[in-house]
Design a protein around this motif. Structure first.
Motif, PDB file in Angstrom:
ATOM      1  N   CYS A 185       0.837  -1.209   0.000  1.00 41.79           N
ATOM      2  CA  CYS A 185       0.000   0.000   0.000  1.00 41.79           C
ATOM      3  C   CYS A 185       0.871   1.258   0.000  1.00 41.79           C
ATOM      4  CB  CYS A 185      -0.923   0.021   1.214  1.00 41.79           C
ATOM      5  SG  CYS A 185      -2.250  -1.183   1.166  1.00 41.79           S
ATOM      6  N   GLU A 219      -3.715  -9.930  -2.245  1.00 42.35           N
ATOM      7  CA  GLU A 219      -4.784  -9.865  -1.250  1.00 42.35           C
ATOM      8  C   GLU A 219      -5.830 -10.966  -1.478  1.00 42.35           C
ATOM      9  OE1 GLU A 219      -6.521  -6.022   0.428  1.00 42.35           O
ATOM     10  OE2 GLU A 219      -8.054  -6.677  -1.009  1.00 42.35           O
ATOM     11  N   ASN A 220      -6.089 -11.303  -2.732  1.00 46.56           N
ATOM     12  CA  ASN A 220      -7.073 -12.332  -3.055  1.00 46.56           C
ATOM     13  C   ASN A 220      -6.450 -13.723  -3.208  1.00 46.56           C
ATOM     14  OD1 ASN A 220      -9.540 -10.787  -3.163  1.00 46.56           O
ATOM     15  ND2 ASN A 220      -8.619  -9.751  -4.912  1.00 46.56           N
ATOM     16  N   LYS A 267      -4.025  -9.800   3.610  1.00 45.38           N
ATOM     17  CA  LYS A 267      -5.269  -9.653   4.366  1.00 45.38           C
ATOM     18  C   LYS A 267      -5.936  -8.334   3.976  1.00 45.38           C
ATOM     19  CE  LYS A 267      -4.463 -13.126   7.201  1.00 45.38           C
ATOM     20  NZ  LYS A 267      -5.126 -14.370   6.979  1.00 45.38           N
ATOM     21  N   VAL A 268      -7.270  -8.334   3.998  1.00 46.13           N
ATOM     22  CA  VAL A 268      -7.999  -7.089   3.767  1.00 46.13           C
ATOM     23  C   VAL A 268      -7.862  -6.255   5.030  1.00 46.13           C
ATOM     24  CG1 VAL A 268     -10.235  -6.046   3.294  1.00 46.13           C
ATOM     25  CG2 VAL A 268      -9.617  -8.196   2.187  1.00 46.13           C
ATOM     26  N   ASN A 269      -7.171  -5.139   4.926  1.00 48.12           N
ATOM     27  CA  ASN A 269      -6.917  -4.306   6.096  1.00 48.12           C
ATOM     28  C   ASN A 269      -8.100  -3.417   6.449  1.00 48.12           C
ATOM     29  OD1 ASN A 269      -4.321  -5.336   6.416  1.00 48.12           O
ATOM     30  ND2 ASN A 269      -3.523  -3.931   4.883  1.00 48.12           N
ATOM     31  N   TRP A 270      -8.720  -2.839   5.450  1.00 46.78           N
ATOM     32  CA  TRP A 270      -9.896  -2.012   5.693  1.00 46.78           C
ATOM     33  C   TRP A 270     -10.693  -1.883   4.415  1.00 46.78           C
ATOM     34  CZ3 TRP A 270      -9.763   3.439   4.177  1.00 46.78           C
ATOM     35  CH2 TRP A 270      -8.547   3.862   3.671  1.00 46.78           C
ATOM     36  N   LYS A 271     -11.989  -1.614   4.620  1.00 53.85           N
ATOM     37  CA  LYS A 271     -12.916  -1.530   3.497  1.00 53.85           C
ATOM     38  C   LYS A 271     -13.578  -0.153   3.461  1.00 53.85           C
ATOM     39  CE  LYS A 271     -14.074  -6.406   3.296  1.00 53.85           C
ATOM     40  NZ  LYS A 271     -15.169  -7.382   3.218  1.00 53.85           N
ATOM     41  N   SER A 307     -12.686  -3.598  -0.520  1.00 52.65           N
ATOM     42  CA  SER A 307     -11.347  -3.430   0.051  1.00 52.65           C
ATOM     43  C   SER A 307     -10.647  -2.222  -0.558  1.00 52.65           C
ATOM     44  CB  SER A 307     -10.505  -4.691  -0.152  1.00 52.65           C
ATOM     45  OG  SER A 307     -10.042  -4.771  -1.472  1.00 52.65           O
ATOM     46  N   SER A 308      -9.815  -1.608   0.241  1.00 55.86           N
ATOM     47  CA  SER A 308      -9.083  -0.430  -0.231  1.00 55.86           C
ATOM     48  C   SER A 308      -8.147  -0.790  -1.381  1.00 55.86           C
ATOM     49  CB  SER A 308      -8.307   0.204   0.917  1.00 55.86           C
ATOM     50  OG  SER A 308      -7.400  -0.724   1.473  1.00 55.86           O
ATOM     51  N   THR A 309      -7.700  -2.030  -1.420  1.00 54.43           N
ATOM     52  CA  THR A 309      -6.835  -2.469  -2.519  1.00 54.43           C
ATOM     53  C   THR A 309      -7.602  -2.496  -3.837  1.00 54.43           C
ATOM     54  OG1 THR A 309      -5.621  -3.817  -0.939  1.00 54.43           O
ATOM     55  CG2 THR A 309      -5.258  -4.283  -3.247  1.00 54.43           C
TER      56      THR A 309
END
Length: 183
Positions: free
Chosen positions: A56, A101-102, A137-141, A146-148
Protein backbone atom coordinates in the motif's frame (compact mmCIF):
# COMPACT_ATOMS: atom_id res chain seq x y z
CA UNK A 1 -6.87 3.64 -42.87
CA UNK A 2 -5.71 7.15 -43.73
CA UNK A 3 -9.31 8.34 -44.10
CA UNK A 4 -10.11 7.03 -40.64
CA UNK A 5 -7.20 8.96 -39.17
CA UNK A 6 -8.24 12.11 -41.01
CA UNK A 7 -11.82 11.75 -39.77
CA UNK A 8 -10.56 11.17 -36.24
CA UNK A 9 -8.38 14.27 -36.43
CA UNK A 10 -11.37 16.29 -37.63
CA UNK A 11 -13.42 15.00 -34.71
CA UNK A 12 -10.62 15.86 -32.30
CA UNK A 13 -10.40 19.35 -33.77
CA UNK A 14 -14.16 19.77 -33.45
CA UNK A 15 -14.07 18.48 -29.86
CA UNK A 16 -11.21 20.77 -28.89
CA UNK A 17 -12.77 23.82 -30.53
CA UNK A 18 -16.31 23.24 -29.22
CA UNK A 19 -15.43 22.75 -25.57
CA UNK A 20 -13.26 24.41 -23.01
CA UNK A 21 -11.13 21.29 -23.19
CA UNK A 22 -7.40 21.52 -23.39
CA UNK A 23 -4.66 19.11 -22.46
CA UNK A 24 -3.13 21.27 -19.76
CA UNK A 25 -6.45 21.44 -17.94
CA UNK A 26 -6.76 17.66 -18.10
CA UNK A 27 -3.23 17.23 -16.74
CA UNK A 28 -4.23 19.46 -13.83
CA UNK A 29 -7.34 17.35 -13.24
CA UNK A 30 -5.19 14.19 -13.15
CA UNK A 31 -2.89 15.98 -10.72
CA UNK A 32 -5.73 16.87 -8.36
CA UNK A 33 -7.27 13.38 -8.59
CA UNK A 34 -4.07 11.55 -7.71
CA UNK A 35 -2.98 14.12 -5.14
CA UNK A 36 -6.33 13.66 -3.40
CA UNK A 37 -5.86 9.88 -3.30
CA UNK A 38 -2.40 10.35 -1.82
CA UNK A 39 -3.62 12.87 0.76
CA UNK A 40 -6.68 10.78 1.69
CA UNK A 41 -4.51 7.74 2.30
CA UNK A 42 -2.19 9.77 4.53
CA UNK A 43 -5.21 11.34 6.27
CA UNK A 44 -6.79 7.94 6.94
CA UNK A 45 -3.52 6.67 8.36
CA UNK A 46 -3.04 9.63 10.69
CA UNK A 47 -6.59 10.28 11.86
CA UNK A 48 -8.28 6.87 11.56
CA UNK A 49 -5.30 4.61 12.34
CA UNK A 50 -5.67 2.74 9.05
CA UNK A 51 -2.14 1.44 8.80
CA UNK A 52 -0.98 0.55 5.27
CA UNK A 53 0.92 -2.58 4.35
CA UNK A 54 4.23 -2.39 2.48
CA UNK A 55 2.54 -2.69 -0.91
CA UNK A 56 0.00 0.00 0.00
CA UNK A 57 2.85 2.37 0.80
CA UNK A 58 4.49 1.67 -2.56
CA UNK A 59 1.19 2.23 -4.36
CA UNK A 60 0.70 5.45 -2.43
CA UNK A 61 4.01 6.82 -3.68
CA UNK A 62 3.26 5.63 -7.20
CA UNK A 63 0.12 7.79 -7.12
CA UNK A 64 2.31 10.64 -5.92
CA UNK A 65 4.60 10.12 -8.93
CA UNK A 66 1.61 10.30 -11.27
CA UNK A 67 0.58 13.48 -9.53
CA UNK A 68 4.01 15.06 -9.94
CA UNK A 69 4.42 13.98 -13.57
CA UNK A 70 0.95 15.26 -14.48
CA UNK A 71 1.71 18.63 -12.94
CA UNK A 72 5.09 18.71 -14.68
CA UNK A 73 3.44 17.82 -17.99
CA UNK A 74 1.54 21.10 -17.87
CA UNK A 75 4.81 22.98 -18.33
CA UNK A 76 7.00 20.37 -20.05
CA UNK A 77 5.09 18.29 -22.59
CA UNK A 78 7.93 15.78 -23.02
CA UNK A 79 7.30 14.54 -19.47
CA UNK A 80 3.99 13.07 -20.61
CA UNK A 81 5.94 9.90 -21.49
CA UNK A 82 6.89 9.52 -17.82
CA UNK A 83 3.27 10.17 -16.87
CA UNK A 84 2.12 7.33 -19.13
CA UNK A 85 4.85 5.04 -17.82
CA UNK A 86 4.01 5.92 -14.24
CA UNK A 87 0.31 5.19 -14.78
CA UNK A 88 1.13 1.83 -16.41
CA UNK A 89 3.36 0.88 -13.49
CA UNK A 90 0.77 1.98 -10.94
CA UNK A 91 -1.97 -0.03 -12.63
CA UNK A 92 0.28 -3.08 -12.85
CA UNK A 93 1.40 -2.82 -9.26
CA UNK A 94 -2.17 -2.28 -8.03
CA UNK A 95 -3.21 -5.44 -9.88
CA UNK A 96 -0.28 -7.31 -8.31
CA UNK A 97 -1.34 -6.11 -4.85
CA UNK A 98 -4.96 -7.10 -5.54
CA UNK A 99 -3.77 -10.55 -6.57
CA UNK A 100 -1.82 -10.97 -3.35
CA UNK A 101 -4.78 -9.87 -1.25
CA UNK A 102 -7.07 -12.33 -3.06
CA UNK A 103 -4.43 -15.13 -2.94
CA UNK A 104 -4.17 -15.40 -6.73
CA UNK A 105 -0.38 -15.70 -6.37
CA UNK A 106 2.19 -15.92 -3.64
CA UNK A 107 3.27 -12.77 -1.87
CA UNK A 108 6.81 -11.91 -0.82
CA UNK A 109 7.69 -13.41 2.55
CA UNK A 110 7.65 -10.00 4.23
CA UNK A 111 3.97 -9.57 3.28
CA UNK A 112 2.55 -12.93 4.34
CA UNK A 113 0.67 -13.28 7.59
CA UNK A 114 1.85 -16.10 9.77
CA UNK A 115 0.15 -18.02 12.55
CA UNK A 116 1.49 -16.99 15.96
CA UNK A 117 3.71 -19.46 17.77
CA UNK A 118 4.11 -20.06 21.48
CA UNK A 119 7.39 -18.16 21.42
CA UNK A 120 5.65 -15.08 20.00
CA UNK A 121 3.32 -14.95 23.01
CA UNK A 122 6.14 -15.04 25.57
CA UNK A 123 6.85 -11.37 25.26
CA UNK A 124 3.41 -9.80 24.65
CA UNK A 125 4.74 -6.24 24.75
CA UNK A 126 7.18 -7.02 21.95
CA UNK A 127 4.33 -8.60 20.00
CA UNK A 128 2.18 -5.49 20.37
CA UNK A 129 5.04 -3.16 19.41
CA UNK A 130 5.85 -5.21 16.34
CA UNK A 131 2.27 -5.24 15.06
CA UNK A 132 2.49 -5.63 11.33
CA UNK A 133 -0.02 -5.03 8.58
CA UNK A 134 0.03 -7.91 6.14
CA UNK A 135 -0.47 -7.59 2.41
CA UNK A 136 -2.47 -10.79 2.03
CA UNK A 137 -5.27 -9.65 4.37
CA UNK A 138 -8.00 -7.09 3.77
CA UNK A 139 -6.92 -4.31 6.10
CA UNK A 140 -9.90 -2.01 5.69
CA UNK A 141 -12.92 -1.53 3.50
CA UNK A 142 -14.66 1.48 2.04
CA UNK A 143 -18.35 0.93 1.25
CA UNK A 144 -17.78 -2.81 1.64
CA UNK A 145 -14.98 -2.93 -0.93
CA UNK A 146 -11.35 -3.43 0.05
CA UNK A 147 -9.08 -0.43 -0.23
CA UNK A 148 -6.84 -2.47 -2.52
CA UNK A 149 -9.66 -2.97 -5.02
CA UNK A 150 -10.48 0.75 -4.82
CA UNK A 151 -6.83 1.50 -5.52
CA UNK A 152 -6.86 -0.80 -8.53
CA UNK A 153 -10.08 0.68 -9.92
CA UNK A 154 -8.80 4.22 -9.45
CA UNK A 155 -5.46 3.40 -11.06
CA UNK A 156 -7.36 1.86 -14.00
CA UNK A 157 -9.36 5.08 -14.35
CA UNK A 158 -6.21 7.20 -14.20
CA UNK A 159 -4.50 4.93 -16.74
CA UNK A 160 -7.47 5.28 -19.09
CA UNK A 161 -7.49 9.08 -18.77
CA UNK A 162 -3.72 9.39 -19.19
CA UNK A 163 -3.74 7.04 -22.20
CA UNK A 164 -6.56 9.03 -23.79
CA UNK A 165 -4.66 12.26 -23.21
CA UNK A 166 -1.49 10.78 -24.68
CA UNK A 167 -3.29 9.57 -27.82
CA UNK A 168 -5.13 12.87 -28.15
CA UNK A 169 -1.89 14.81 -27.74
CA UNK A 170 -0.21 12.72 -30.44
CA UNK A 171 -3.11 13.23 -32.84
CA UNK A 172 -3.20 16.98 -32.26
CA UNK A 173 0.59 17.21 -32.71
CA UNK A 174 0.46 15.27 -35.99
CA UNK A 175 -2.50 17.28 -37.20
CA UNK A 176 -0.75 20.57 -36.50
CA UNK A 177 2.35 19.33 -38.31
CA UNK A 178 0.20 18.57 -41.34
CA UNK A 179 -1.57 21.92 -41.61
CA UNK A 180 -4.01 20.88 -44.34
CA UNK A 181 -5.98 18.86 -41.78
CA UNK A 182 -5.82 21.27 -38.86
CA UNK A 183 -6.55 24.86 -39.77
Amino acid sequence: MKCDIIEFIKLVKLFVNMTAFNLKTMYKIVFFMTAMVFLLSVFSQIFFDKMPCQLCLITRYMFLSISLFSLSSVKFEKLVYFLVLSSILTLSFSFYHLGIENHWWIAPQSCISELPTLESFINAKQLVNSAKVYCDKVNWKILGISSTLWSFLFSALVFWIVSFLYILNRCITKAKANKKYFV
